[in-house]
Write an enzyme that holds these catalytic residues in place. Structure first.
Site, short mmCIF file in Angstrom:
data_model
loop_
_atom_site.label_atom_id
_atom_site.label_comp_id
_atom_site.label_asym_id
_atom_site.label_seq_id
_atom_site.Cartn_x
_atom_site.Cartn_y
_atom_site.Cartn_z
N LYS A 116 0.84 -1.20 0.00
CA LYS A 116 0.00 0.00 0.00
C LYS A 116 0.87 1.25 0.00
CE LYS A 116 -3.89 0.15 2.16
NZ LYS A 116 -4.88 0.21 1.10
N THR B 265 0.43 4.02 1.47
CA THR B 265 0.58 4.63 2.80
C THR B 265 1.91 4.21 3.43
OG1 THR B 265 -1.81 4.65 3.11
CG2 THR B 265 -0.46 4.81 5.10
N TYR B 266 2.24 2.93 3.31
CA TYR B 266 3.51 2.43 3.84
C TYR B 266 4.68 2.82 2.94
CZ TYR B 266 1.47 -0.22 7.68
OH TYR B 266 0.84 -0.58 8.85
N ALA B 267 4.52 2.66 1.64
CA ALA B 267 5.61 2.96 0.70
C ALA B 267 6.09 4.41 0.84
CB ALA B 267 5.16 2.69 -0.73
N GLU C 138 6.62 -10.08 3.27
CA GLU C 138 7.95 -9.58 3.58
C GLU C 138 7.85 -8.06 3.66
OE1 GLU C 138 7.43 -11.35 0.58
OE2 GLU C 138 7.86 -13.32 1.42
N THR D 171 2.55 -15.23 3.24
CA THR D 171 3.66 -14.71 4.03
C THR D 171 4.06 -13.39 3.40
OG1 THR D 171 4.43 -16.85 4.82
CG2 THR D 171 6.06 -15.08 4.75
#
Length: 189
Positions: A112, A114-116, A138, A136
């Site tokens: 997303k 927002t995190y990037a 990362e 999973t």
């Protein structure tokens, strides 16, 4: 061949339990009204959530990071409402959602924005035809500062792509090593 819409995703969930649990729309707030990083069905994908299970890379044993002989002691396991990833390090986590991918579909999963935009990059390999399990995830902290990831909130978007024809051998038929994974899974050979 094309990208599937919200209507197709909704139909596949109802008929084939493709995503469980499934949020019918974008969730942006908790029941108490506090904001969350959005998750749920979007126009052309599904924003998955990160669970409370994390494995944070520490390398306390000064191991060489070797995908053919990965030392699981390089991780510290934790269960929490958030995960603080050390500077220039990473963590593994798993999705809240369990996925069942159709034979004629492959997915791409992207972190997303927002995190990037905070320097937190999410990498997830494609969900292959007939793969089933928890993803999973990362999560890399590319910054020189600790970075926070919120459990039970959105982390990445899964895009479902229709193949031009079904594959000859699916992930399930070739006994893929990450089939039916339940928890956070470290590298396997």
């Amino acid at each position: 061949m094309g990208v599937h819409s919200d209507d197709w995703i909704r139909q596949m969930v109802k008929k084939h339990r493709m995503i469980e649990p499934f949020e019918e729309s974008q969730v942006r707030k908790k029941v108490d009204g506090s904001q969350v990083i959005s998750f749920g069905l979007s126009s052309y994908g599904y924003d998955l959530r990160v669970s409370r299970e994390f494995k944070i890379f520490t390398n306390v044993f000064n191991s060489v990071v070797d995908p053919k002989a990965f030392d699981p002691r390089s991780f510290v396991e934790m269960e929490s409402d958030c995960c603080i990833i050390p500077p220039n390090s990473f963590a593994l986590a798993r999705s809240v959602e369990y996925f069942r991918i159709p034979r004629d579909v492959i997915t791409i999963c992207l972190g997303k924005s927002t995190y990037a935009r905070c320097g937190i990059i999410v990498n997830v390999t494609p969900f292959e035809p007939e793969w089933e399990g928890y993803a999973t995830l990362e999560i890399s902290n590319t910054t020189p500062l600790p970075a926070k990831v919120y459990a039970e909130e959105g982390l990445a978007q899964v895009i479902f792509i229709q193949a031009s024809e079904p594959c000859s051998i699916s992930y399930a038929e070739r006994n893929g090593k990450y089939m039916y994974q339940k928890g956070v899974t470290v590298p396997r050979l």
